[in-house]
Design an enzyme around this catalytic site. Sequence first.
Site, PDB file in Angstrom:
ATOM      1  N   TYR A 182      88.068 -52.141  10.331  1.00  0.00           N
ATOM      2  CA  TYR A 182      87.443 -52.986  11.756  1.00  0.00           C
ATOM      3  C   TYR A 182      88.481 -53.736  11.829  1.00  0.00           C
ATOM      4  O   TYR A 182      88.824 -53.913  12.880  1.00  0.00           O
ATOM      5  CB  TYR A 182      86.547 -53.637  10.980  1.00  0.00           C
ATOM      6  CG  TYR A 182      85.358 -53.450  12.817  1.00  0.00           C
ATOM      7  CD1 TYR A 182      84.552 -53.448  13.509  1.00  0.00           C
ATOM      8  CD2 TYR A 182      85.899 -55.235  12.606  1.00  0.00           C
ATOM      9  CE1 TYR A 182      84.093 -53.826  14.624  1.00  0.00           C
ATOM     10  CE2 TYR A 182      84.999 -55.501  13.437  1.00  0.00           C
ATOM     11  CZ  TYR A 182      84.450 -55.279  14.580  1.00  0.00           C
ATOM     12  OH  TYR A 182      83.582 -56.039  15.745  1.00  0.00           O
ATOM     13  N   LYS A 224      91.019 -53.560  15.272  1.00  0.00           N
ATOM     14  CA  LYS A 224      90.388 -54.159  16.330  1.00  0.00           C
ATOM     15  C   LYS A 224      92.044 -54.926  17.509  1.00  0.00           C
ATOM     16  O   LYS A 224      92.283 -55.290  17.713  1.00  0.00           O
ATOM     17  CB  LYS A 224      89.457 -56.072  16.036  1.00  0.00           C
ATOM     18  CG  LYS A 224      88.220 -55.139  16.145  1.00  0.00           C
ATOM     19  CD  LYS A 224      88.419 -54.562  17.641  1.00  0.00           C
ATOM     20  CE  LYS A 224      86.636 -53.926  17.971  1.00  0.00           C
ATOM     21  NZ  LYS A 224      86.569 -53.677  19.126  1.00  0.00           N
TER      22      LYS A 224
HETATM   23  N1  LIG Z   1      77.406 -57.606  18.515  1.00  0.00           N
HETATM   24  C1  LIG Z   1      78.674 -58.638  18.428  1.00  0.00           C
HETATM   25  O1  LIG Z   1      78.589 -59.289  17.582  1.00  0.00           O
HETATM   26  C2  LIG Z   1      79.740 -58.000  18.451  1.00  0.00           C
HETATM   27  C3  LIG Z   1      81.123 -58.640  18.749  1.00  0.00           C
HETATM   28  C4  LIG Z   1      82.547 -58.422  19.000  1.00  0.00           C
HETATM   29  C5  LIG Z   1      83.266 -57.804  19.125  1.00  0.00           C
HETATM   30  N2  LIG Z   1      81.827 -56.876  19.588  1.00  0.00           N
HETATM   31  C6  LIG Z   1      81.972 -55.425  20.135  1.00  0.00           C
HETATM   32  O2  LIG Z   1      81.654 -54.937  22.017  1.00  0.00           O
HETATM   33  C7  LIG Z   1      81.643 -53.852  22.187  1.00  0.00           C
HETATM   34  C8  LIG Z   1      79.741 -53.460  21.860  1.00  0.00           C
HETATM   35  O3  LIG Z   1      79.207 -53.515  20.601  1.00  0.00           O
HETATM   36  P1  LIG Z   1      76.969 -53.750  20.723  1.00  0.00           P
HETATM   37  O4  LIG Z   1      77.136 -55.113  20.148  1.00  0.00           O
HETATM   38  O5  LIG Z   1      77.342 -54.328  21.908  1.00  0.00           O
HETATM   39  O6  LIG Z   1      77.028 -52.100  20.254  1.00  0.00           O
HETATM   40  P2  LIG Z   1      75.827 -51.625  20.351  1.00  0.00           P
HETATM   41  O7  LIG Z   1      74.284 -52.557  20.500  1.00  0.00           O
HETATM   42  O8  LIG Z   1      75.596 -51.226  19.033  1.00  0.00           O
HETATM   43  O9  LIG Z   1      76.155 -50.664  21.168  1.00  0.00           O
HETATM   44  C9  LIG Z   1      76.893 -49.736  21.401  1.00  0.00           C
HETATM   45  C10 LIG Z   1      77.158 -48.355  22.134  1.00  0.00           C
HETATM   46  O10 LIG Z   1      77.859 -47.421  22.169  1.00  0.00           O
HETATM   47  C11 LIG Z   1      76.946 -47.041  21.830  1.00  0.00           C
HETATM   48  N3  LIG Z   1      77.994 -45.583  20.877  1.00  0.00           N
HETATM   49  C12 LIG Z   1      77.946 -45.524  19.336  1.00  0.00           C
HETATM   50  N4  LIG Z   1      79.355 -44.970  18.983  1.00  0.00           N
HETATM   51  C13 LIG Z   1      79.016 -44.747  19.700  1.00  0.00           C
HETATM   52  C14 LIG Z   1      79.466 -42.713  19.376  1.00  0.00           C
HETATM   53  N5  LIG Z   1      80.497 -42.199  18.216  1.00  0.00           N
HETATM   54  N6  LIG Z   1      79.985 -41.821  20.730  1.00  0.00           N
HETATM   55  C15 LIG Z   1      79.762 -42.510  21.900  1.00  0.00           C
HETATM   56  N7  LIG Z   1      78.782 -43.711  21.826  1.00  0.00           N
HETATM   57  C16 LIG Z   1      78.568 -44.365  21.318  1.00  0.00           C
HETATM   58  C17 LIG Z   1      75.295 -46.827  21.916  1.00  0.00           C
HETATM   59  O11 LIG Z   1      75.146 -45.765  22.697  1.00  0.00           O
HETATM   60  P3  LIG Z   1      74.487 -44.763  21.683  1.00  0.00           P
HETATM   61  O12 LIG Z   1      73.417 -45.085  20.959  1.00  0.00           O
HETATM   62  O13 LIG Z   1      73.906 -44.309  22.672  1.00  0.00           O
HETATM   63  O14 LIG Z   1      75.084 -43.893  20.891  1.00  0.00           O
HETATM   64  C18 LIG Z   1      75.344 -47.807  22.408  1.00  0.00           C
HETATM   65  O15 LIG Z   1      75.837 -47.895  23.668  1.00  0.00           O
HETATM   66  C19 LIG Z   1      81.771 -53.400  20.166  1.00  0.00           C
HETATM   67  O16 LIG Z   1      83.272 -53.099  20.828  1.00  0.00           O
HETATM   68  C20 LIG Z   1      81.565 -54.710  19.062  1.00  0.00           C
HETATM   69  O17 LIG Z   1      83.296 -53.925  18.214  1.00  0.00           O
HETATM   70  C21 LIG Z   1      80.725 -56.985  19.401  1.00  0.00           C
HETATM   71  C1  LIG Z   2      84.858 -50.525  16.872  1.00  0.00           C
HETATM   72  O1  LIG Z   2      84.607 -51.090  17.912  1.00  0.00           O
HETATM   73  C2  LIG Z   2      83.168 -52.044  17.667  1.00  0.00           C
HETATM   74  C3  LIG Z   2      82.619 -52.256  19.217  1.00  0.00           C
HETATM   75  O2  LIG Z   2      83.829 -52.699  19.834  1.00  0.00           O
HETATM   76  C4  LIG Z   2      84.257 -53.529  17.072  1.00  0.00           C
HETATM   77  O3  LIG Z   2      82.797 -53.878  17.207  1.00  0.00           O
HETATM   78  C5  LIG Z   2      85.115 -52.856  15.943  1.00  0.00           C
HETATM   79  O4  LIG Z   2      85.412 -54.128  15.523  1.00  0.00           O
HETATM   80  C6  LIG Z   2      86.167 -51.764  16.288  1.00  0.00           C
HETATM   81  N1  LIG Z   2      86.355 -51.514  14.998  1.00  0.00           N
HETATM   82  C7  LIG Z   2      87.484 -50.954  15.058  1.00  0.00           C
HETATM   83  C8  LIG Z   2      88.485 -51.131  14.265  1.00  0.00           C
HETATM   84  O5  LIG Z   2      88.964 -51.443  16.070  1.00  0.00           O
END
Ligand SMILES: NC(=O)c1ccc[n+]([C@@H]2O[C@H](COP(=O)([O-])OP(=O)(O)OC[C@H]3O[C@@H](n4cnc5c(N)ncnc54)[C@H](OP(=O)(O)O)[C@@H]3O)[C@@H](O)[C@H]2O)c1
Ligand SMILES: *[C@@H]1O[C@H](CO)[C@@H](O)[C@H](O)[C@H]1NC(C)=O
Length: 341
Positions: free
Chosen positions: A215, A219
């Site tokens: 991961y 990133k």
């Molecule tokens: N939450 C954190 O703490 C955090 C921190 C740093 C960065 N991020 C980044 O922010 C982004 C969003 O994170 P989040 O926390 O909002 O995630 P989340 O709540 O788990 O939502 C993920 C979304 O992506 C969709 N999804 C997941 N796998 C998929 C696939 N294989 N194909 C198509 N759609 C897919 C899901 O929809 P379905 O269920 O309908 O597939 C859902 O709409 C990610 O890139 C993550 O790395 C998150």
């Molecule tokens: C993939 O995307 C998810 C959601 O944005 C993020 O939390 C994760 O760090 C990413 N992983 C890589 C390998 O980029």
Amino acid sequence: MAEQADQAIHAFTETDYWASPTTQVFAFIGLLYVSIKLLSFWRLIASLFVLPGVPLSTFGKKGTWAVVTGASDGIGKEYALQLAQKGFNIFLVSRTQSKLEALASEIQQSCRVETKTLAMDFAANNDSDYDKLRSTIDSLDVAILVNNVGLSHSIPVPFAETPEQEMRDIVTINCTGTLRVTQLVAPGMVKHHRGLILTMASFGGILPTPLLATYSGSKAFLQQWSSALASELAPHGVKVQIVQSYLVTSAMSKIRRSSALVPTPKQFVRAALSKIGRDGGAQGTSATSTPYWAHALMHWAIVNLTPGPMNRRVIDVNRSMHEDIRKRALRKAERDSRKAQ
Ligand SMILES: NC(=O)c1ccc[n+]([C@@H]2O[C@H](COP(=O)([O-])OP(=O)(O)OC[C@H]3O[C@@H](n4cnc5c(N)ncnc54)[C@H](OP(=O)(O)O)[C@@H]3O)[C@@H](O)[C@H]2O)c1
Ligand SMILES: *[C@@H]1O[C@H](CO)[C@@H](O)[C@H](O)[C@H]1NC(C)=O
Ligand SMILES: *[C@@H]1O[C@H](CO)[C@@H](O)[C@H](O)[C@H]1NC(C)=O
Ligand SMILES: *[C@@H]1O[C@H](CO)[C@@H](O)[C@H](O)[C@H]1NC(C)=O
């Protein structure tokens, strides 16, 4: 008398001390160092709380489209909702058709904009999905792309023990998916000489993160790719930016309660969309922003007040933290499986 003499000696030695060239050099270096840090801290505060971001209307008029991947939940859903509130039509892409339709009708009711949906699994990397995506995108005037879809490890895991499928999915979804979608959208933006491409990143890309190595690497890949692309597309009037984030409440982070350090997706996305073009806590990293204030302070502190994100000790502390999380997750899984029996 004796007291006066004492004072005189004292005054003499002190002047002498400050007059020494070595001391002056060190004092100057110290002052310079502190001034640079203070200036940098002031720039951070100005970026977060004073200066406005580029208005979204710069990238397209009302009625142009925003494409959001991973749109049905968490941070992606908030991007979709808030961009719709700004008057953009929304093209939603993620896996589950039912969730997409529910969100599309919520958006249409509250915002009077158009919506389109496409259910596809980015982990499948299926050309026929991308053909569908291309034919929809080619028919739209896309102003904004939010590369939000992502997958992390289900629990921290040593690299050697990472299931092959999980390893592949992370790279396929996060890296390949982001590249392919962007390649479909960017030519239209270049043609219109305007547009905005945001890619969600995480601190795991700045800080090498043991037990989440794949991961973390993915990133970092996105960080470098996006900054390079930003430079390529700037002459064409297209803005490209990485959006850095620490934890946000969501299904992925498994955190439900928000706090100063862990905002809700709504708070996070509001900060991200209001600070386009500002670097927040990501000073000096090209085309990068850490827009949420508490994450920004943390980012600034890691870069300025610790030996730096690439320091071995900083990485080792993180490793112990993740080994603990893994132990707890494994114990919980064991308890749950015993309960189920
Ligand atoms: N939450 C954190 O703490 C955090 C921190 C740093 C960065 N991020 C980044 O922010 C982004 C969003 O994170 P989040 O926390 O909002 O995630 P989340 O709540 O788990 O939502 C993920 C979304 O992506 C969709 N999804 C997941 N796998 C998929 C696939 N294989 N194909 C198509 N759609 C897919 C899901 O929809 P379905 O269920 O309908 O597939 C859902 O709409 C990610 O890139 C993550 O790395 C998150
Ligand atoms: C993939 O995307 C998810 C959601 O944005 C993020 O939390 C994760 O760090 C990413 N992983 C890589 C390998 O980029
Ligand atoms: C890709 O998707 C199409 C249409 O859904 C399906 O027929 C095909 O078998 C898939 N290809 C792969 C390699 O999974
Ligand atoms: C430690 O790991 C987390 C992920 O759990 C990451 O987000 C964070 O930036 C890392 N911190 C340090 C200091 O390496």
